[in-house]
Design an enzyme around this catalytic site. Sequence first.
Site, mmCIF file in Angstrom:
data_model
loop_
_atom_site.group_PDB
_atom_site.id
_atom_site.type_symbol
_atom_site.label_atom_id
_atom_site.label_comp_id
_atom_site.label_asym_id
_atom_site.label_seq_id
_atom_site.Cartn_x
_atom_site.Cartn_y
_atom_site.Cartn_z
ATOM 1 C CG ASN A 153 38.310 45.026 43.829
ATOM 2 O OD1 ASN A 153 37.712 45.772 43.221
ATOM 3 N ND2 ASN A 153 38.627 43.198 44.092
ATOM 4 N N GLY A 165 33.779 28.283 45.692
ATOM 5 C CA GLY A 165 32.992 29.717 45.423
ATOM 6 C C GLY A 165 31.941 29.746 44.029
ATOM 7 C CD GLU A 192 40.565 37.292 45.577
ATOM 8 O OE1 GLU A 192 41.111 35.867 45.614
ATOM 9 O OE2 GLU A 192 40.518 38.297 45.683
ATOM 10 C CB SER A 203 35.375 39.892 45.360
ATOM 11 O OG SER A 203 36.802 40.569 45.536
ATOM 12 C CG ASN A 210 39.994 38.707 42.067
ATOM 13 O OD1 ASN A 210 39.828 38.858 39.985
ATOM 14 N ND2 ASN A 210 39.081 39.328 42.664
ATOM 15 C CG ASN A 254 40.718 43.460 40.272
ATOM 16 O OD1 ASN A 254 39.293 43.315 40.404
ATOM 17 N ND2 ASN A 254 40.995 41.794 39.901
ATOM 18 C CE LYS A 262 38.836 40.675 36.875
ATOM 19 N NZ LYS A 262 38.695 39.257 37.202
ATOM 20 N N GLY A 276 37.947 24.844 45.190
ATOM 21 C CA GLY A 276 37.287 26.348 45.452
ATOM 22 C C GLY A 276 35.584 26.243 44.760
#
Length: 309
Positions: free
Chosen positions: A190, A9, A265, A253, A104, A186, A182, A7
Site C-alpha cells: 500500500n 463502505g 490508514e 486502497s 485493515n 498491506n 494481512k 461503516g
Amino acid sequence: MHWYILGAGAIGCLCAELLHNSGAEVTFVLRNQTQLDSFNQAGRQVRFHDADTSSSINVDASLPGDHATINHLLVTTKAYDTLPALSSIQHRLAPDAQIVLLQNGCGQQQEVTRLYFSLQVWAGITTHGAWRDAPFSIIRAGKGHISIGPMGKPQPALPNGWDMLTPPVIAEPNIENALWRKLAINCAINPLTALHGCRNGELLTDPKLTEQMLSICEEIEQIAHARGHKLFASSLFHAVSEIAQLTGDNFSSMLQDLRQGRQTEIEQITGFLCREASTLGMQVPHNQRLLDQIRTLQSRHDIKGEGCE
C-alpha cells in the site's frame, strides 16, 4: 438475528449482502442525517456490479444517536475511526453484545478488546475485492473469503449467525497471526503504490520498486518474528510478489484514499509496524521512511479524517 453495521463502505456493503442472504436482518448505522437522507432517496438499496451481473438488496438504516439496542455489531469503518465510531453508539450496546471488527491495520482490535472487555469481540480479515463507485454502489473486483477469530477471553469460534454465511466464513483460532499476515502484505504494497501512484503490478515490473519492496519485506519479517509470528511458509517477499501479480491491475486502497483526498490508514499499517519496532528497540529505516513520506503527502494536501464511512 439482527446485525448492525458501522461503516457503509465497500466491505461493509459486501458484508451486508452476505448477512442479508443468510437470512439476517441488517441495519447500517450511518454517520449523519445527510448520509441517511441520501440512503433513503436511493430507496434504502445497496447495488452491486461486476463484469456480468448487477443486483441489489434492501436494508434498513439508523443514526448513532438512536436508542434501539444493538446486540450484534459489525465494524467496517476505516481503522482510525474505530474508537470514535464505537463511542458514538456505546449507549446502544447490550451488556452481552457481540462485536466483529473487519478492517485493515492493527492496534485498534487490541484497544477495543481492552476498552470493551465485558463484551465478546472478534477480529477478522477479508480477501474479497471491491470498491465503491458511488454511495451504496459497489463494484466487485474479485471473490475471496473472510476469516474471523476471537480476541481476548475464551468465546465461540464464530459470532452468532456467521456459520450461515456463503461462502463459508473461516474460523481462525489464531487471529493475531492472521492479522499480522494481512498487515505485512498491506505494509509491503500500500504505501509504495500510494507514494508512486502506481498499480500493484508495477511493484514487480519496475526494478527500483521491486528492490524497495524486498527491503521493506525483510524489515517486516524481522519485527514479526520478534513478536513470535511466522508469517508464511515461504518468504514474505515471495508471498507479496504473488499477491501483487494477482492484483496487478488494482490500485491499493491507500492510493485511492490519497487521490480522493481522504485520510489513509498509514498509522494503523506502517505506523503500527514502526511503533512495534520502537518498542522492541529495533530499526526499520525503509518502513520509517515510507511512513514519513505518506505523512508528508497527507500534510501537504491538508487531509484530515472525515468520520466513519
